[in-house]
Scaffold this active site. Structure first.
Site, PDB file in Angstrom:
ATOM      1  N   LYS A  20       0.810  -1.228   0.000  1.00  0.00           N
ATOM      2  CA  LYS A  20       0.000   0.000   0.000  1.00  0.00           C
ATOM      3  C   LYS A  20       0.835   1.267   0.000  1.00  0.00           C
ATOM      4  CE  LYS A  20      -0.663   0.079   4.999  1.00  0.00           C
ATOM      5  NZ  LYS A  20      -1.422  -0.532   6.083  1.00  0.00           N
ATOM      6  N   ARG A  63      -8.331  -0.294  16.587  1.00  0.00           N
ATOM      7  CA  ARG A  63      -8.689   0.111  15.230  1.00  0.00           C
ATOM      8  C   ARG A  63      -9.770  -0.875  14.778  1.00  0.00           C
ATOM      9  NH1 ARG A  63      -4.424   0.819  10.293  1.00  0.00           N
ATOM     10  NH2 ARG A  63      -5.082  -1.324   9.886  1.00  0.00           N
TER      11      ARG A  63
HETATM   12  C1  LIG Z   1      -0.678  -1.443   6.634  1.00  0.00           C
HETATM   13  C2  LIG Z   1      -1.155  -2.709   7.220  1.00  0.00           C
HETATM   14  C3  LIG Z   1      -0.234  -3.727   7.451  1.00  0.00           C
HETATM   15  C4  LIG Z   1       1.234  -3.598   7.168  1.00  0.00           C
HETATM   16  O1  LIG Z   1       1.840  -2.757   8.107  1.00  0.00           O
HETATM   17  P1  LIG Z   1       3.434  -2.504   8.037  1.00  0.00           P
HETATM   18  O2  LIG Z   1       3.721  -1.756   9.274  1.00  0.00           O
HETATM   19  O3  LIG Z   1       3.651  -1.666   6.813  1.00  0.00           O
HETATM   20  O4  LIG Z   1       4.086  -3.811   7.961  1.00  0.00           O
HETATM   21  C5  LIG Z   1      -0.729  -4.921   7.973  1.00  0.00           C
HETATM   22  N1  LIG Z   1      -2.023  -5.087   8.245  1.00  0.00           N
HETATM   23  C6  LIG Z   1      -2.938  -4.123   8.035  1.00  0.00           C
HETATM   24  C7  LIG Z   1      -4.372  -4.396   8.357  1.00  0.00           C
HETATM   25  C8  LIG Z   1      -2.537  -2.898   7.510  1.00  0.00           C
HETATM   26  O5  LIG Z   1      -3.442  -1.945   7.295  1.00  0.00           O
END
Ligand SMILES: *Cc1c(COP(=O)(O)O)cnc(C)c1O
Length: 359
Positions: free
Chosen positions: A39, A132
């Site tokens: 992302k 969250r």
């Molecule tokens: C962004 C995200 C991740 C990845 O997080 P990082 O810190 O970039 O490894 C994993 N799970 C969810 C639900 C996310 O939104």
């Protein structure tokens, strides 16, 4: 966009591929298969390809538009952000798996899956305290699990997941990860099925894994920041990974000797902040073509230790280059590394060029 357009974000795909190889090997030693979270790079199919080259078999993204752009890549696609009911059709069309916590959304996905004659895989999110996404009450997660398994055709219950260290700053621990595993086992017993996936957390869980504290049963981590930027919990560097995949180049548009303190400073700056100045005498200043519209200047870390970021308005970056190692000229490029949010901001600024290559 021409290659030489500045500002420009340079993305070194070799570093992302190497970090991904390293972390896949590390995770597999602990019975974990990582998902590659893309992302941060917005629409970059080439970042996804670098991860896939390194051995990733599932690519995840928060936005369905981005998964649509990699529809032809031969891996499973996972939607990270909870699905929007209004996008149920596209989610079933472009994501094989999604993370869920809402009954109405699951009903919409079930209807979309039936309409498309597809099976959509569901990971239920349980909230382990970061506040969250996910159900806080284990009974509610168990109820949704029964619903998906028994009453919603077109959906299969892939597993259970949790997210940590994103909103509430709650660290992944042996205890909270074990709570997720225990809940998964209760669901398996109750429904008489085996769940394929227990998706523990993000890059924030890697130090726990390295220290041997990730409980048996957690078999998936969703890794973004660590694969791309070599960062784990609290943006700490992860051993044997590189942090230099991404750098920002900005062009100097003015070089002048100026006093370090403005005369009669009474007004707020362009961003509505009260400016504060340290009197360092006359110094050599560079103005560069980048501003708060692109990225918050607090995110910029100059590679040249002699360059100091003084501030920025919406379109101008102000640098002290008095002690810079190189004798800069107007038109020269100054390079910076960025934190996670700095990269995110540059990625979404249409004024920042992006250049992806294997250096
Ligand atoms: C962004 C995200 C991740 C990845 O997080 P990082 O810190 O970039 O490894 C994993 N799970 C969810 C639900 C996310 O939104």
């Amino acid at each position: 966009m021409r290659n030489q357009d500045f500002p420009c974000l340079f993305v070194n795909l070799s570093v992302i591929r190497d970090n991904t190889r390293t972390l896949i090997a590390l995770c597999r030693q602990h019975g974990v298969e990582p998902v590659g979270v893309n992302k941060l790079s917005c629409e970059a199919a080439n970042v996804a390809r670098a991860m896939i080259d390194a051995g990733i078999s599932t690519i995840a993204d928060s936005r369905i538009q981005n998964l649509k752009k990699i529809a032809d890549l031969p891996v499973d696609k996972l939607l990270l952000r909870l699905p929007q009911i209004s996008l149920a059709h596209d989610i079933v069309a472009y994501a094989d798996i999604s993370l869920n916590s809402e009954e109405h959304t699951l009903q919409a996905l079930s209807a979309a899956a039936i309409a498309q004659n597809k099976t959509h895989r569901v990971i239920l999110m349980h909230d382990l305290g970061d506040l969250r996404e996910g159900c806080v009450d284990p009974l509610e997660t168990r109820r949704l699990a029964r619903l998906v398994h028994k009453e919603l055709p077109g959906l299969t219950l892939e597993g259970l997941g949790a997210n940590l260290a994103c909103y509430g700053g709650v660290e992944p621990t042996t205890e909270n990860q074990q709570a997720l595993v225990d809940l998964a086992h209760q669901i398996e017993d109750e429904l008489g099925i085996a769940l394929r996936t227990i998706s523990g957390a993000s890059s924030a869980a890697l130090f726990l894994l390295i220290n041997g504290g990730l409980p048996t049963g957690v078999n998936q981590l969703r890794l973004g920041a660590s694969l791309i930027m070599g960062f784990g919990l609290n943006d700490e560097p992860i051993p044997d990974t590189r942090q230099d995949a991404i750098k920002l180049g900005v062009e100097i548009i003015e070089l002048k000797d100026k006093p370090s303190v403005p005369q009669h400073s009474t007004a707020l700056d362009a961003m509505g902040r009260k400016p504060v100045f340290e009197d360092l005498g006359v110094h050599h200043r560079a103005l560069a073509a980048l501003g708060e519209q692109d990225v918050s200047f607090s995110q910029l870390r100059p590679f040249d230790p002699g360059v100091k970021v003084l501030g920025a308005s919406s379109d101008h970056l102000i640098l002290d280059v008095t002690h810079a190692a190189s004798g800069y000229q107007v038109g020269d490029i100054v390079y910076f590394s960025l934190g996670y949010s700095g990269v995110l901001q540059c990625m979404t600024s249409e004024y920042v060029g992006k250049q992806y290559s294997y250096f």
